[in-house]
Design an enzyme around this catalytic site. Structure first.
Site, mmCIF file in Angstrom:
data_model
loop_
_atom_site.group_PDB
_atom_site.id
_atom_site.type_symbol
_atom_site.label_atom_id
_atom_site.label_comp_id
_atom_site.label_asym_id
_atom_site.label_seq_id
_atom_site.Cartn_x
_atom_site.Cartn_y
_atom_site.Cartn_z
ATOM 1 N N ARG A 140 33.508 -23.305 -10.348
ATOM 2 C CA ARG A 140 34.071 -24.504 -9.709
ATOM 3 C C ARG A 140 35.027 -25.128 -10.707
ATOM 4 O O ARG A 140 34.627 -25.480 -11.822
ATOM 5 C CB ARG A 140 32.973 -25.498 -9.343
ATOM 6 C CG ARG A 140 33.518 -26.891 -9.113
ATOM 7 C CD ARG A 140 32.558 -27.826 -8.460
ATOM 8 N NE ARG A 140 32.292 -27.419 -7.090
ATOM 9 C CZ ARG A 140 31.673 -28.184 -6.202
ATOM 10 N NH1 ARG A 140 31.271 -29.396 -6.543
ATOM 11 N NH2 ARG A 140 31.457 -27.767 -4.981
ATOM 12 N N HIS A 147 37.776 -24.249 -0.690
ATOM 13 C CA HIS A 147 36.309 -24.312 -0.837
ATOM 14 C C HIS A 147 35.676 -23.308 0.139
ATOM 15 O O HIS A 147 35.020 -23.687 1.105
ATOM 16 C CB HIS A 147 35.827 -25.732 -0.544
ATOM 17 C CG HIS A 147 34.460 -26.045 -1.060
ATOM 18 N ND1 HIS A 147 33.676 -25.107 -1.716
ATOM 19 C CD2 HIS A 147 33.705 -27.176 -1.005
ATOM 20 C CE1 HIS A 147 32.523 -25.669 -2.049
ATOM 21 N NE2 HIS A 147 32.511 -26.910 -1.634
ATOM 22 N N GLN A 173 31.833 -23.367 1.204
ATOM 23 C CA GLN A 173 31.509 -24.480 2.097
ATOM 24 C C GLN A 173 31.834 -24.111 3.538
ATOM 25 O O GLN A 173 31.049 -24.351 4.459
ATOM 26 C CB GLN A 173 32.326 -25.711 1.680
ATOM 27 C CG GLN A 173 32.105 -26.917 2.571
ATOM 28 C CD GLN A 173 30.672 -27.430 2.509
ATOM 29 O OE1 GLN A 173 30.146 -27.663 1.434
ATOM 30 N NE2 GLN A 173 30.028 -27.581 3.664
ATOM 31 N N ASP A 227 35.687 -35.536 5.186
ATOM 32 C CA ASP A 227 35.383 -35.310 3.767
ATOM 33 C C ASP A 227 35.798 -36.587 3.031
ATOM 34 O O ASP A 227 36.452 -37.475 3.611
ATOM 35 C CB ASP A 227 36.188 -34.087 3.277
ATOM 36 C CG ASP A 227 35.900 -33.712 1.820
ATOM 37 O OD1 ASP A 227 34.914 -34.220 1.246
ATOM 38 O OD2 ASP A 227 36.675 -32.911 1.262
ATOM 39 N N CYS A 235 31.052 -31.983 4.427
ATOM 40 C CA CYS A 235 30.618 -31.080 3.352
ATOM 41 C C CYS A 235 29.665 -31.764 2.387
ATOM 42 O O CYS A 235 28.887 -31.102 1.716
ATOM 43 C CB CYS A 235 31.829 -30.536 2.625
ATOM 44 S SG CYS A 235 32.912 -31.825 1.967
#
Ligand code: CP
Ligand code: NVA
Length: 324
Positions: free
Chosen positions: A119, A146, A149, A241, A281
């Site tokens: 990450r 991502h 996810q 998000d 998420c």
């Protein structure tokens, strides 16, 4: 798509030609389906106390240059449930944080472990790890994407709706990493995607073009709107998000003002279909991008979504790290 008819066999024995998971655009719809069906199989096994030590004795290095709760814990538990183990490597502690190159880090870690999850900020760093290392690399979030996810999101949508075809997903907020990967995932699988975002916060143009090409192939649509109501209209899935992603902390106050019309609250959510589900998420900033009544309400599936990170990542790990 075939997946809806259940004729795609889940399993790690079926050939899987991908070496890494750097971005979803590199995966064909069939490969995404393969990951999802294996994820659901592993979830079902876990619920029935059936063990699946598919990666016995394998080790995963997990590099983090940004914070994490879900990604860190779900990957570590995933490796344990698969019979292997994971090492948490914070950039604050390893030499990468003191200037050792990504290339050398990749070369060294490849001598110790069977896979690397990272990450970080730059997508190019993830790609360099894959280029200079010899083991599979998994993108655990960059400023651009991502993918893990979105695999969990797609699994959650499939569990709820039983298909992807002709569904509409509406994303409210910033055209960020999560929005980019959603746009790619939806367009590959034939889901319509609409983003409602403020002017100046649209998704990356190149990724938008890529998604449009995918959508032409899968028979879906990609729309960018500055009108939140238009974006949410008749959606089957409403997604949001954080307004300020990791690395954008200094813009937090400014973004609060710009993004407030895009808050997912009961007014906005009522424009979606009556059986629409709400996804996020996480982490969520309650009272900003979403109100409590929506995230805690009957249509919210955010904790199933978070749980599915574990199951779908086990599928990714099993397919990429199993070896020959
Ligand atoms: N959704 C997600 O990736 O959460 P973390 O930042 O907690 O890993
Ligand atoms: N867009 C968010 C996602 C967090 C999981 C961020 O990058 O901070």
């Amino acid at each position: 798509m075939m997946f809806a008819n259940g004729n795609l066999k889940a399993g790690i024995d079926k050939p899987f030609s991908q070496k890494h998971l750097l971005r979803l655009q590199d995966y064909s719809p069939e490969e995404i389906f393969h990951v999802l069906s294996l994820g659901m199989k592993l979830k079902n096994e876990r619920k029935n106390n059936i063990e699946h030590p598919l990666l016995k004795g394998k080790n995963l290095a997990m590099i983090f240059t940004k914070s994490s709760t879900r990604t860190r814990v779900s990957f570590e538990v995933a490796m344990t449930q698969l019979g292997g183990s994971a090492l948490f490597l914070s950039s604050a502690d390893i030499q990468l944080g003191r200037g050792e190159t990504i290339a050398d880090t990749a070369r060294v870690l490849s001598r110790y472990v069977d896979g690397i999850m990272i990450r970080t900020f730059k997508q190019s760093d993830v790609e360099d790890l894959a280029k200079y290392g010899t083991v599979p690399v998994i993108n655990g979030l960059t400023d651009l994407y991502h993918p893990c996810q979105i695999l969990a999101d797609l699994m959650t949508i499939y569990e709820e709706k039983g298909s992807f075809k002709d569904l509409k997903l509406a994303f409210l907020g910033d055209g960020n990493n999560v929005a980019h990967s959603l746009m790619i995932g939806c367009s590959k699988l034939g889901m319509h995607f609409a983003i409602g975002c403020p002017k100046g916060y649209e998704p990356n143009q190149d990724i938008f073009e890529m998604a449009k090409k995918n959508a032409e192939k899968s028979g879906s649509t990609i729309e960018i709107s500055h009108d939140p109501v238009e974006a949410v209209k008749d959606a089957d899935v409403v997604y949001t998000d954080v307004w300020a992603s990791m690395g954008q902390e200094s813009e937090k106050e400014e973004r609060k003002k710009v993004f407030s019309p895009y808050q997912v609250n009961s007014n906005l959510f009522s424009q979606a279909k009556p059986d629409a589900i709400f996804l996020h998420c996480l982490p969520a900033y309650r009272g900003l991008e979403v109100t409590d009544d929506i995230i805690d309400g009957p249509n919210s599936r955010v904790f199933d979504e978070a749980e599915n990170r574990l199951h779908v990542q086990k599928a990714v790990l099993a397919l990429l790290l199993k070896g020959d």
